[in-house]
Design a protein around this motif. Sequence first.
Motif: not given
Length: 356
Positions: A224-242
Amino acid sequence: MNGQQDREFDALLVLSFGGPEKPDDVRPFLENVTRGRGVPPERLDAVAEHYMHFGGVSPINALNRDIIVGIEAELRGAGIDLPVYFGNRNWHPMVEDTVARMHDDGVRNALVFPTSAWGGYSGCRQYHEDISRAREAVGGDAPTLAKLRQYYDHPLMVAAFADAIRAAREQLSEGVRERARLVFTAHSVPVASDAAAGPPAAGGHLYSRQVAEASRLCAEAVGVDDFDLVWQSRSGPPQVPWLDPDICDHLDTVGAAGAPAAIVCPIGFVSDHLEVVWDLDTEARAKAAELGIEFARVATPGTDPRFARMVRELVQERLAGDDPARLGVEPLLGATADGRPCAVDCCAPVRRPAGN
């Protein structure tokens, strides 16, 4: 091993994150995990409910014990006489208690295998802090503890994930398999923390660069040469960018693009921790059903026999001083040239302003 190698190391410590094993453990465990991070109580309440959905038990400790059984068998089979110990950062068996037991057992010099494949603060430096804290708790004659290198691009790790991706694809309806979107996901971290991770001359972003490299290697292994990378499970204060996008938000994008299915690979996890079985098997799967797209979750490699074999190879590599077995083209950032402990400032914690 020759006699000199036998004397150099006399045990292996498997060091992990930890997790509750009964309902009464859940809230104290979460308070340990988030101490000093400014996570609001309502967020802890929400995450506690995730654990209660599974009877107040995280799978992580049981999975780690299974991994240890495999490691012990691999070491015996290779003639490596190292007893294996188990300690955690956030819940019992706590690493401080385990290192105290190692001391009482006469262990003097131990290797440490962390259940995180990555660089960055949470993935690497914090394990060094765990080691230092445990040794300080034991005192001046505590065993020396040498952390094994990062292994995100080890050939056996990549092979296990690649076979699991193939198996997940087979779970989909035959008519959608070839059009399914391959999506890799890993635990999100604060953007500032990721930017600061890695020797400054290398440009930082050590963790996200390694996750991207591992994703590329696994995708390449399955053609596969076309795929996506994403994230999960953030837990910090909402005002902090993750790091984002979040996996559930990204499924909207997958559906809008017309993909009939998603193959979701938890590249950032070695076992089916609660973050996997809740964020992916529960929330992401429900989101996919809502969107009318098929969903297949890739198995994590911890239960694959190649994972314990990889740990044995990492141990042998360290004992013999061999070159690291790696598939990636990125330098092994966050380690010295021989793959030993972190380079200076490779993944220092971000200093938060007072009150945050």
